[in-house]
Scaffold this motif. Structure first.
Motif, PDB file in Angstrom:
ATOM      1  N   LEU A  14      -6.297   0.950   1.216  1.00  0.00           N
ATOM      2  CA  LEU A  14      -5.884   0.580   2.580  1.00  0.00           C
ATOM      3  C   LEU A  14      -6.760  -0.382   3.380  1.00  0.00           C
ATOM      4  O   LEU A  14      -6.388  -1.392   3.938  1.00  0.00           O
ATOM      5  CB  LEU A  14      -5.420   1.901   3.399  1.00  0.00           C
ATOM      6  N   ASP A  15      -8.071  -0.044   3.273  1.00  0.00           N
ATOM      7  CA  ASP A  15      -9.069  -0.949   3.974  1.00  0.00           C
ATOM      8  C   ASP A  15      -9.164  -2.427   3.317  1.00  0.00           C
ATOM      9  O   ASP A  15      -9.047  -3.178   4.211  1.00  0.00           O
ATOM     10  CB  ASP A  15     -10.448  -0.308   3.591  1.00  0.00           C
ATOM     11  N   THR A  16      -8.732  -2.614   1.937  1.00  0.00           N
ATOM     12  CA  THR A  16      -8.656  -3.829   1.354  1.00  0.00           C
ATOM     13  C   THR A  16      -7.548  -4.483   2.014  1.00  0.00           C
ATOM     14  O   THR A  16      -7.509  -5.801   2.300  1.00  0.00           O
ATOM     15  CB  THR A  16      -8.532  -3.717  -0.258  1.00  0.00           C
ATOM     16  N   ARG A  35      -9.880  -3.352  11.766  1.00  0.00           N
ATOM     17  CA  ARG A  35     -10.111  -3.941  10.314  1.00  0.00           C
ATOM     18  C   ARG A  35      -9.143  -5.309   9.930  1.00  0.00           C
ATOM     19  O   ARG A  35      -9.611  -5.925   9.212  1.00  0.00           O
ATOM     20  CB  ARG A  35      -9.734  -3.076   9.112  1.00  0.00           C
ATOM     21  N   ALA A  55      -9.537   2.324  14.930  1.00  0.00           N
ATOM     22  CA  ALA A  55     -10.529   2.024  13.692  1.00  0.00           C
ATOM     23  C   ALA A  55      -9.802   0.965  12.577  1.00  0.00           C
ATOM     24  O   ALA A  55     -10.430   0.033  12.187  1.00  0.00           O
ATOM     25  CB  ALA A  55     -11.032   3.084  13.081  1.00  0.00           C
ATOM     26  N   ARG A  56      -8.408   1.354  12.445  1.00  0.00           N
ATOM     27  CA  ARG A  56      -7.671   0.620  11.622  1.00  0.00           C
ATOM     28  C   ARG A  56      -7.411  -0.828  12.040  1.00  0.00           C
ATOM     29  O   ARG A  56      -7.130  -1.582  11.046  1.00  0.00           O
ATOM     30  CB  ARG A  56      -6.549   1.451  10.883  1.00  0.00           C
ATOM     31  N   HIS A  66      -1.950  -1.441  -3.844  1.00  0.00           N
ATOM     32  CA  HIS A  66      -3.184  -0.834  -3.295  1.00  0.00           C
ATOM     33  C   HIS A  66      -2.662   0.711  -2.888  1.00  0.00           C
ATOM     34  O   HIS A  66      -1.415   0.976  -2.644  1.00  0.00           O
ATOM     35  CB  HIS A  66      -3.821  -1.323  -2.653  1.00  0.00           C
ATOM     36  N   LEU A  69      -5.516  -3.961   4.675  1.00  0.00           N
ATOM     37  CA  LEU A  69      -5.647  -4.410   6.449  1.00  0.00           C
ATOM     38  C   LEU A  69      -6.546  -5.395   6.279  1.00  0.00           C
ATOM     39  O   LEU A  69      -6.502  -6.345   7.339  1.00  0.00           O
ATOM     40  CB  LEU A  69      -6.025  -3.114   7.037  1.00  0.00           C
ATOM     41  N   SER A  70      -7.525  -5.659   5.822  1.00  0.00           N
ATOM     42  CA  SER A  70      -8.631  -6.666   5.877  1.00  0.00           C
ATOM     43  C   SER A  70      -8.302  -8.171   5.355  1.00  0.00           C
ATOM     44  O   SER A  70      -8.642  -8.961   6.243  1.00  0.00           O
ATOM     45  CB  SER A  70     -10.023  -6.335   5.052  1.00  0.00           C
ATOM     46  N   GLU A 126      -7.408   5.460   0.331  1.00  0.00           N
ATOM     47  CA  GLU A 126      -7.961   5.107   1.460  1.00  0.00           C
ATOM     48  C   GLU A 126      -8.831   3.694   1.480  1.00  0.00           C
ATOM     49  O   GLU A 126      -8.822   2.655   2.326  1.00  0.00           O
ATOM     50  CB  GLU A 126      -9.286   5.899   1.984  1.00  0.00           C
ATOM     51  N   ALA A 127      -9.409   3.457   0.246  1.00  0.00           N
ATOM     52  CA  ALA A 127      -9.947   2.162  -0.164  1.00  0.00           C
ATOM     53  C   ALA A 127      -9.099   1.044  -0.153  1.00  0.00           C
ATOM     54  O   ALA A 127      -9.370  -0.108   0.214  1.00  0.00           O
ATOM     55  CB  ALA A 127     -10.825   2.224  -1.322  1.00  0.00           C
ATOM     56  N   TRP A 152       1.046  -1.073   0.025  1.00  0.00           N
ATOM     57  CA  TRP A 152       0.051   0.051  -0.051  1.00  0.00           C
ATOM     58  C   TRP A 152       0.855   1.340   0.006  1.00  0.00           C
ATOM     59  O   TRP A 152       1.890   1.196   0.883  1.00  0.00           O
ATOM     60  CB  TRP A 152      -0.806   0.001   1.180  1.00  0.00           C
TER      61      TRP A 152
END
Length: 312
Positions: free
Chosen positions: A184-186, A215, A211-212, A178, A188-189, A181-182, A165
Motif C-alpha cells: 500500500l505504501d508503494t 504519502r 498519514a496515508r 501489490h 500510494l507513493s 501494508e508495504a 492493491w
C-alpha cells in the motif's frame, strides 16, 4: 414441488423486481413460489434481502438454504448474529458496467484536466497546459474484487499505468498488483489518481487517513465510489486545503444523503455525486438471484458467498 422464495427486501424494491424475478426464475428452470410475507418461516427455502428490508431476525428461518443480498455491500449484514445461513452478495454485471463507466469517466476528466476548460469559459485562451497521454499517468485502484478488477482492466486498456492493491496477493494481466501494508505504501507513493473500491470492514475504515494521504504525490486526485467511511473526512479536507490532494471526487459518504451543511458541498476541490456510480439493476440482478436458487436446488456451490471472517 416449488421452492419457496421470500422476497424480504421491502415493498419499494418489490415494485422494481416483481416483473423481473419471476421471469428470471422461470428462465433458470426453477419452479418457485415467491412470498412477500412469511407467516411460517419454516417453509422458506431462500430469502432475497437488502439492508433495511422486512426482517432483522433470521433465526426462525430454520430451513432457509441461503440469504441472497440485492446489494454488493454486506457490511450492514455480517454483524447480525441471527444470520447463520449462507450469505451471498450481489455481483450484478450491469452494475459492474455502470461502475466501470463512472470510474473511467472521472479518471479521464482529471487526467485530461477538463475542469480547467469546463469551469472557466471566460474568454481566456488557455493552451499552455497540455495533459500527458494515458501511458504517462499512474492510476491506482485500491481493492481488486469484481468491481476493482474490471475498472483496473478498463483503465489498462486505455494505456494508463495501473497499480492495484488488495489485502491478499493477486495477479491480473495489465495491472501491477501489490498487497499488504508495504504494498500500500508503494502504491500510494506513486499514484497520481487513486480510486477506492474496497469493501468496508474494520480494517478498511478510515484507510485513507492523514498519514496515508500524506504519502500521495502532491496534487494527487482521490476518487471514491466504494464506501464513504474508507476516508477520514477531516483528514481529507486538511489535505485538500494544503494541496497535498489536488481534488476529491466522491460518490459515497458516511451519512447519506450528504447533509447540506457538510463542507464537501462547498469545497472548491471536491466534486460530490449522489451515490450514482453503480446501482443494482433489477433485470440483470434477478438473473443472478435465480442462478443462485438454481444452484442451491442442484446442489452446486452458490455464487459470491461472503466470508464472514473477512466481512465480504
Amino acid at each position: 414441488m416449488p421452492v419457496t422464495v421470500y422476497f424480504a427486501a421491502g415493498s419499494a424494491a418489490w415494485r422494481e423486481y416483481h416483473d423481473h424475478l419471476p421471469q428470471a426464475l422461470t428462465d433458470a428452470g426453477v419452479k418457485a413460489e415467491i412470498l412477500l410475507a412469511a407467516p411460517d418461516p419454516a417453509v422458506v427455502d431462500y430469502i432475497v434481502f437488502a439492508p433495511g428490508g422486512d426482517i432483522e431476525d433470521f433465526a426462525p428461518f430454520v430451513n432457509c438454504k441461503a440469504v441472497l443480498n440485492l446489494w454488493a455491500g454486506v457490511e450492514r449484514m455480517v454483524g447480525n448474529r441471527t444470520l447463520t445461513q449462507p450469505l451471498a452478495r450481489m455481483v450484478d454485471p450491469a452494475m459492474t458496467e455502470s461502475m466501470v463507466e463512472w470510474v473511467v469517466g472521472h479518471t479521464l476528466r482529471h487526467h485530461l484536466g477538463m475542469d480547467l476548460h469546463i469551469l472557466h469559459q471566460d474568454g481566456i485562451w488557455r493552451n499552455d497546459i497540455k495533459p500527458p497521454i494515458a501511458r504517462e499517468r499512474t492510476v491506482a485502484v485500491l481493492g481488486l474484487g469484481a468491481l476493482g478488477q474490471e475498472a483496473g482492466e478498463a483503465l489498462a486498456r486505455l494505456n494508463f499505468a495501473v497499480l492495484g492493491w488488495s489485502r491478499s496477493p493477486k495477479s491480473i494481466a495489465g495491472i501491477e498488483c501489490h498487497s499488504g501494508e508495504a504494498g500500500l505504501d508503494t502504491v500510494l507513493s506513486r499514484a497520481e489518481i487513486v480510486i477506492l473500491l474496497m469493501p468496508l470492514t474494520a480494517e478498511t475504515e478510515n484507510l485513507m487517513n492523514a498519514a496515508r494521504l500524506a504519502r500521495l504525490p502532491r496534487g494527487a486526485v482521490l476518487i471514491n465510489p466504494g464506501r464513504g467511511p474508507l476516508i477520514d473526512d477531516t483528514a481529507l479536507l486538511a489535505a485538500l486545503d494544503t494541496g497535498r490532494v489536488g481534488h476529491a471526487t466522491l460518490d459515497v459518504f458516511r451519512n447519506e444523503p450528504l447533509p447540506k451543511e457538510h463542507p464537501f458541498w462547498a469545497h472548491p476541490k471536491v466534486t460530490v455525486t449522489p451515490h450514482i456510480a453503480a446501482s443494482t439493476r433489477p433485470l440483470t440482478a434477478s438473473a443472478v438471484i435465480a442462478e443462485n436458487v438454481r444452484r442451491g436446488e442442484a446442489g452446486e456451490p452458490f455464487l459470491y458467498l461472503v466470508d464472514r471472517e473477512r466481512g465480504y
